[in-house]
Design a protein around this motif. Structure first.
Motif, mmCIF file in Angstrom:
data_model
loop_
_atom_site.group_PDB
_atom_site.id
_atom_site.type_symbol
_atom_site.label_atom_id
_atom_site.label_comp_id
_atom_site.label_asym_id
_atom_site.label_seq_id
_atom_site.Cartn_x
_atom_site.Cartn_y
_atom_site.Cartn_z
ATOM 1 N N ILE A 1 0.847 -1.178 0.000
ATOM 2 C CA ILE A 1 0.000 0.000 0.000
ATOM 3 C C ILE A 1 0.889 1.238 0.000
ATOM 4 C CG2 ILE A 1 -0.215 0.084 2.533
ATOM 5 C CD1 ILE A 1 -3.231 0.825 1.922
ATOM 6 N N LEU A 2 0.526 2.221 -0.814
ATOM 7 C CA LEU A 2 1.257 3.480 -0.859
ATOM 8 C C LEU A 2 0.643 4.442 0.140
ATOM 9 C CD1 LEU A 2 1.663 4.059 -4.712
ATOM 10 C CD2 LEU A 2 2.986 2.585 -3.192
ATOM 11 N N SER A 3 1.491 5.146 0.888
ATOM 12 C CA SER A 3 1.004 6.060 1.928
ATOM 13 C C SER A 3 1.799 7.354 1.902
ATOM 14 C CB SER A 3 1.130 5.428 3.319
ATOM 15 O OG SER A 3 0.385 4.238 3.422
ATOM 16 N N SER A 4 1.116 8.449 2.196
ATOM 17 C CA SER A 4 1.811 9.734 2.264
ATOM 18 C C SER A 4 2.480 9.949 3.611
ATOM 19 C CB SER A 4 0.837 10.885 1.997
ATOM 20 O OG SER A 4 -0.031 11.089 3.102
ATOM 21 N N ASP A 5 1.875 9.401 4.691
ATOM 22 C CA ASP A 5 2.331 9.687 6.059
ATOM 23 C C ASP A 5 2.342 11.196 6.307
ATOM 24 O OD1 ASP A 5 3.231 9.348 8.632
ATOM 25 O OD2 ASP A 5 5.188 8.508 8.094
ATOM 26 N N SER A 6 1.352 11.878 5.758
ATOM 27 C CA SER A 6 1.282 13.334 5.876
ATOM 28 C C SER A 6 0.838 13.737 7.274
ATOM 29 C CB SER A 6 0.298 13.893 4.846
ATOM 30 O OG SER A 6 0.233 15.297 4.906
ATOM 31 N N HIS A 7 1.540 14.695 7.840
ATOM 32 C CA HIS A 7 1.142 15.261 9.128
ATOM 33 C C HIS A 7 0.489 16.610 8.838
ATOM 34 C CE1 HIS A 7 3.650 12.058 10.625
ATOM 35 N NE2 HIS A 7 3.300 12.344 11.864
ATOM 36 N N GLY A 8 -0.827 16.580 8.746
ATOM 37 C CA GLY A 8 -1.573 17.738 8.288
ATOM 38 C C GLY A 8 -2.004 17.544 6.852
ATOM 39 N N ARG A 9 -2.635 18.574 6.296
ATOM 40 C CA ARG A 9 -3.272 18.449 4.984
ATOM 41 C C ARG A 9 -2.333 18.609 3.806
ATOM 42 N NH1 ARG A 9 -6.676 24.129 5.412
ATOM 43 N NH2 ARG A 9 -4.980 25.295 6.370
ATOM 44 N N GLU A 10 -1.154 19.176 4.010
ATOM 45 C CA GLU A 10 -0.330 19.612 2.891
ATOM 46 C C GLU A 10 0.004 18.491 1.917
ATOM 47 O OE1 GLU A 10 3.863 21.987 1.985
ATOM 48 O OE2 GLU A 10 3.296 21.525 4.054
ATOM 49 N N HIS A 11 0.328 17.313 2.430
ATOM 50 C CA HIS A 11 0.844 16.258 1.564
ATOM 51 C C HIS A 11 -0.089 15.057 1.426
ATOM 52 C CE1 HIS A 11 4.663 18.310 1.221
ATOM 53 N NE2 HIS A 11 4.730 18.408 2.539
ATOM 54 N N ILE A 12 -1.336 15.160 1.855
ATOM 55 C CA ILE A 12 -2.211 13.992 1.748
ATOM 56 C C ILE A 12 -2.378 13.587 0.286
ATOM 57 C CG2 ILE A 12 -3.461 14.332 3.911
ATOM 58 C CD1 ILE A 12 -5.722 15.569 2.281
ATOM 59 N N GLY A 13 -2.321 12.282 0.065
ATOM 60 C CA GLY A 13 -2.449 11.746 -1.281
ATOM 61 C C GLY A 13 -1.199 11.858 -2.127
ATOM 62 N N ASP A 14 -0.174 12.547 -1.637
ATOM 63 C CA ASP A 14 1.041 12.795 -2.420
ATOM 64 C C ASP A 14 1.964 11.576 -2.339
ATOM 65 O OD1 ASP A 14 3.293 13.702 -3.672
ATOM 66 O OD2 ASP A 14 3.609 15.438 -2.371
ATOM 67 N N MET A 15 2.126 10.903 -3.459
ATOM 68 C CA MET A 15 2.935 9.677 -3.509
ATOM 69 C C MET A 15 4.076 9.802 -4.519
ATOM 70 S SD MET A 15 0.985 8.002 -1.395
ATOM 71 C CE MET A 15 -0.729 7.899 -0.866
ATOM 72 N N ALA A 16 4.534 11.009 -4.784
ATOM 73 C CA ALA A 16 5.492 11.234 -5.873
ATOM 74 C C ALA A 16 6.755 10.395 -5.727
ATOM 75 C CB ALA A 16 5.841 12.718 -5.963
#
Length: 239
Positions: free
Chosen positions: A202-217
């Motif tokens: 599974i790919l995960s952003s591990d974003s803390h807050g909204r800035e990087h959610i969904g970002d899997m670059a």
């Protein structure tokens, strides 16, 4: 795996199950509503909220996780799943969230963090992960790419397949300057073992807050480099 934006700078996936709100501490002020609103702007389909378990410094206490089942299942047209990133506490695989609360959550990620867990050998850490996989609702292994917590990937992936648990490819781990150690070569090894054993990830952003959610670059960049089969990356895992 379904992409909703794909260019040289931003590569977003429609599902992200490893995200954190202000309940995890770490300085972010964003609430579940803030993450959901941003997910809607990015045309995501499924957002998972997985705040750190209470053993992490500054995180929420157990009452927060106990009440999550009462939260709205959809916000701004986005399906919301409620989980937790539970801390593995010791070599016996004990977690900092009890089973009766885990059973009310949609899923649980198990991870090793300093200063909560004191790393042992690769064999000891692997056994701790495997023992933790037996807890109800554990569905993901969090950032098992950090050399501070070495593991035996073949043994870990064999157990993950047995218990129906997926390892994650963590985007934060692969960012330049990540505080975790040797993540790129470890992630390469993880993906190689997963492909060899037909184990989904599974790919995960591990974003803390909204800035990087969904970002899997960064995660997708490595997937491309290794020609990892997309058939082993479910678009929306069924937990």
């Amino acid at each position: 795996m379904n992409l909703i934006a794909d260019n040289t700078d931003k590569r977003y996936c429609e599902t992200d199950l490893h995200t954190h709100t202000c309940a995890s501490g770490h300085g972010t002020k964003d609430r579940i509503t803030d993450l959901a609103r941003e997910a809607a702007k990015r045309q995501m389909k499924l957002l998972g909220i997985s705040d750190h378990g209470p053993a992490s410094p500054g995180s929420a206490d157990l009452s927060y996780f106990r009440s999550l089942f009462l939260c709205e299942r959809s916000r701004f047209g986005i399906r919301i799943a409620y989980g937790a990133e539970a801390n593995i506490l010791d070599a016996a695989g004990h977690l900092d969230i009890p089973d009766d609360i885990l059973q009310t959550l949609d899923y649980c990620i198990i991870s090793m963090h300093r200063p909560v867990y004191t790393s042992g050998s690769a064999a000891e850490n692997t056994r701790a992960y495997i023992r933790a996989m037996k807890h109800p609702n554990v569905r993901m292994i969090g950032h098992c790419d950090d050399s501070r917590f070495p593991v035996d990937y073949q043994e870990l992936i064999s157990a993950a397949l047995s218990y129906g648990v997926m390892p994650e490819l963590n985007n934060v781990s692969l960012l330049p300057g990540s505080y975790r150690q040797n993540c790129h070569p470890n992630a390469v090894r993880l993906l190689q073992v997963c492909e060899l054993n037909s184990c989904p990830i599974i790919l995960s952003s591990d974003s803390h807050g909204r800035e990087h959610i969904g970002d899997m670059a960064e995660a997708l960049k490595l997937i491309d480099e290794l020609h990892f089969p997309h058939s082993l990356i479910p678009a929306r895992p069924h937990f």
